[in-house]
Design a protein around this motif. Sequence first.
Motif, short mmCIF file in Angstrom:
data_model
loop_
_atom_site.label_atom_id
_atom_site.label_comp_id
_atom_site.label_asym_id
_atom_site.label_seq_id
_atom_site.Cartn_x
_atom_site.Cartn_y
_atom_site.Cartn_z
N ASN A 254 -0.64 4.38 -2.85
CA ASN A 254 0.73 4.00 -2.49
C ASN A 254 0.89 2.69 -2.09
O ASN A 254 1.84 1.95 -1.99
CB ASN A 254 1.14 5.07 -1.01
CG ASN A 254 1.30 6.49 -1.62
OD1 ASN A 254 1.50 6.72 -2.84
ND2 ASN A 254 1.51 7.59 -0.74
N LYS A 257 1.16 0.66 -4.80
CA LYS A 257 2.62 0.84 -5.58
C LYS A 257 3.62 0.41 -4.98
O LYS A 257 4.42 -0.35 -5.54
CB LYS A 257 2.61 2.47 -5.84
CG LYS A 257 2.38 3.03 -7.07
CD LYS A 257 3.14 4.39 -7.38
CE LYS A 257 2.80 5.57 -6.16
NZ LYS A 257 2.97 6.98 -6.88
N TYR A 258 3.70 0.39 -3.70
CA TYR A 258 4.87 -0.16 -2.81
C TYR A 258 4.68 -1.43 -2.20
O TYR A 258 5.33 -1.61 -1.21
CB TYR A 258 5.25 1.09 -1.86
CG TYR A 258 5.55 2.31 -2.60
CD1 TYR A 258 6.60 2.48 -3.55
CD2 TYR A 258 4.60 3.60 -2.50
CE1 TYR A 258 6.59 3.49 -4.17
CE2 TYR A 258 4.86 4.55 -2.95
CZ TYR A 258 5.75 4.80 -4.15
OH TYR A 258 6.02 5.80 -4.62
N ASP A 281 -0.12 -1.85 4.82
CA ASP A 281 0.34 -2.70 3.47
C ASP A 281 1.26 -3.63 4.18
O ASP A 281 1.80 -3.54 5.14
CB ASP A 281 0.67 -2.01 2.36
CG ASP A 281 1.98 -1.08 2.47
OD1 ASP A 281 2.63 -1.63 2.86
OD2 ASP A 281 1.68 0.22 2.40
N ARG A 300 10.90 11.59 -2.19
CA ARG A 300 10.52 9.99 -2.53
C ARG A 300 11.65 9.45 -2.02
O ARG A 300 12.73 9.76 -2.23
CB ARG A 300 10.43 9.75 -4.05
CG ARG A 300 9.47 10.77 -4.82
CD ARG A 300 9.11 10.18 -6.18
NE ARG A 300 8.19 8.97 -5.95
CZ ARG A 300 8.50 7.87 -7.05
NH1 ARG A 300 9.03 8.08 -8.07
NH2 ARG A 300 7.85 6.92 -6.87
N THR A 301 11.49 8.10 -1.38
CA THR A 301 12.57 7.36 -0.91
C THR A 301 13.30 6.82 -1.85
O THR A 301 12.73 6.52 -3.08
CB THR A 301 12.09 6.38 0.33
OG1 THR A 301 11.26 5.29 -0.54
CG2 THR A 301 11.15 6.84 1.03
N THR A 312 5.52 11.52 -8.20
CA THR A 312 6.15 12.87 -8.11
C THR A 312 6.60 13.30 -6.73
O THR A 312 7.22 14.04 -6.40
CB THR A 312 5.25 14.09 -8.56
OG1 THR A 312 4.15 13.96 -7.83
CG2 THR A 312 4.99 13.82 -10.11
N GLY A 313 5.99 12.50 -5.64
CA GLY A 313 6.22 12.67 -3.98
C GLY A 313 5.38 13.99 -3.73
O GLY A 313 5.59 14.38 -2.46
N LEU A 314 4.27 14.14 -4.44
CA LEU A 314 3.37 15.30 -3.88
C LEU A 314 2.42 14.61 -2.93
O LEU A 314 1.35 15.26 -2.40
CB LEU A 314 2.77 16.01 -5.27
CG LEU A 314 3.79 17.01 -5.53
CD1 LEU A 314 3.28 17.66 -7.04
CD2 LEU A 314 4.17 18.26 -4.97
N GLY A 315 1.69 13.41 -3.18
CA GLY A 315 0.80 12.52 -2.89
C GLY A 315 0.46 13.11 -1.35
O GLY A 315 -0.45 13.39 -1.00
N LEU A 316 1.60 12.34 -0.53
CA LEU A 316 1.36 12.54 0.88
C LEU A 316 1.47 13.74 1.33
O LEU A 316 0.64 14.31 2.44
CB LEU A 316 2.69 11.68 1.65
CG LEU A 316 2.64 10.23 1.44
CD1 LEU A 316 3.63 9.47 2.15
CD2 LEU A 316 1.16 9.67 2.15
N1 LIG Z 1 2.84 2.52 1.60
C1 LIG Z 1 3.91 2.92 1.28
N2 LIG Z 1 5.08 1.86 1.48
C2 LIG Z 1 6.31 2.30 1.31
N3 LIG Z 1 6.80 3.82 0.95
C3 LIG Z 1 5.81 4.63 0.85
C4 LIG Z 1 4.27 4.18 1.15
N4 LIG Z 1 3.77 5.62 0.89
C5 LIG Z 1 4.57 6.31 0.68
N5 LIG Z 1 5.79 6.10 0.80
C6 LIG Z 1 6.94 6.56 0.34
O1 LIG Z 1 6.67 8.10 0.62
C7 LIG Z 1 7.27 8.84 -0.61
C8 LIG Z 1 5.97 9.88 -0.85
O2 LIG Z 1 4.82 9.47 -1.01
P1 LIG Z 1 3.89 10.47 -1.92
O3 LIG Z 1 2.58 9.67 -1.99
O4 LIG Z 1 4.10 11.62 -1.52
O5 LIG Z 1 4.81 10.26 -3.13
P2 LIG Z 1 4.69 9.23 -4.47
O6 LIG Z 1 3.81 8.02 -4.30
O7 LIG Z 1 6.10 8.87 -4.77
O8 LIG Z 1 4.27 10.07 -5.89
P3 LIG Z 1 2.86 10.91 -6.13
O9 LIG Z 1 2.89 12.06 -5.96
O10 LIG Z 1 2.26 10.24 -7.39
O11 LIG Z 1 1.77 10.26 -5.17
C9 LIG Z 1 7.02 7.81 -1.83
O12 LIG Z 1 7.86 8.16 -2.84
C10 LIG Z 1 7.52 6.50 -1.03
O13 LIG Z 1 8.96 6.49 -1.07
#
Ligand SMILES: Nc1ncnc2c1ncn2[C@@H]1O[C@H](COP(=O)(O)OP(=O)(O)OP(=O)(O)O)[C@@H](O)[C@H]1O
Length: 348
Positions: A254, A257-258, A281, A300-301, A312-316
Amino acid sequence: MVINFQLVNKIITALKSLKKYYLYIILWTLLVSTLMYLLFPSGISIELYSFLIIIYLTGLFYFFGKMRRNELDEIQSIISSIRLNKIKSKDSIKLNRNLKILEDEIYAMYVKMQDDINYLKKLEKMRTQFLANVSHELRTPIFKVQGYIETLLDGAINDEKVNLNFLNKAKNSTIYLGNLLNDLIDISMIESGEMKMSFRYFNLNEYILSIINHFKDTTVKRKIDIVYNPCREDLKVYGDKERLNVVFSNLIQNAIKYTDVGQIELIVEEFDNGVNITIKDTGIGISSIDLNRIFERFYRTELARSRLVSGTGLGLAIVKHIVEAHNSKIIVNSRVGEGSEFSFTLRK
Ligand SMILES: Nc1ncnc2c1ncn2[C@@H]1O[C@H](COP(=O)(O)OP(=O)(O)OP(=O)(O)O)[C@@H](O)[C@H]1O
Ligand SMILES: [Mg+2]
């Protein structure tokens, strides 16, 4: 003489429960005796006396029977109102003063029933939403793969300029599908309580270094540094290494990615009986409204969606469950445009 307190208590409670009727009993007794006195001032025969006693008792039984019937009717009417969903507030559950305890119990039962119904409705809504989200997430990569294969079959396979490119894109979509399915399996195992944890002590420094190493290519490609100030070399923490790998990887992924410019920092701070781990970060950040929701499945934001990075928004959601299975809590601090930090603790 041995006093049986339990029996005395029972008698007192029984007499107390009749409190409301004393007045009626006294009035009825007075009425019958006055009538007797007025009608037969010079005394009566034993037969007539017995007859009057029978009348008196019949009256008394009739009175108690009627009271009991009224109370049962009241209870029955409230229960059917609950069954027919006619209760709008606590005031609709009113029994006579004598049945106050029962009234409170019925009300407590009604509240519990409403809570259960609301909970089931919420679950049902979540289930439908979950299915809709899963179908939506599956549809896009499947259509993509279908599209690439069809284009290749329609002739693009012989076009040297695009064939490999299309095959690679199709492969990436299948990788995405595979990851999505793994996340879904993880989520369903966690939520059904089937996730087996295997806790043991392991060396934290080596562990973090190997995870960072895994992300080396990606960070070089994205021109982002991962800064890590090695912690005490012999520091051991207690946890499930494999599951924690999912936590670290998701949080670092994350962060990468962000984040467009700047760095990602991994900070380990020791305290009395544990360590605090922070992944920080300098990325796009998360608004305070979104902060409350990012741990929800599929959330997801807008900022993340507009970046065209896959997710997919499942990670967290998975991260949160695993951290909580380690008796810890994931804490997030973030500011839009400045960056985010996620931290949790582990036992040492
Ligand atoms: N380090 C970060 N900086 C900014 N936004 C974040 C960060 N980590 C998470 N987010 C926000 O939280 C949302 C949910 O994160 P999450 O990891 O669950 O999903 P994802 O990264 O979009 O998909 P994945 O399921 O592949 O992890 C993200 O889509 C993003 O909007
Ligand atoms: Mg993620």
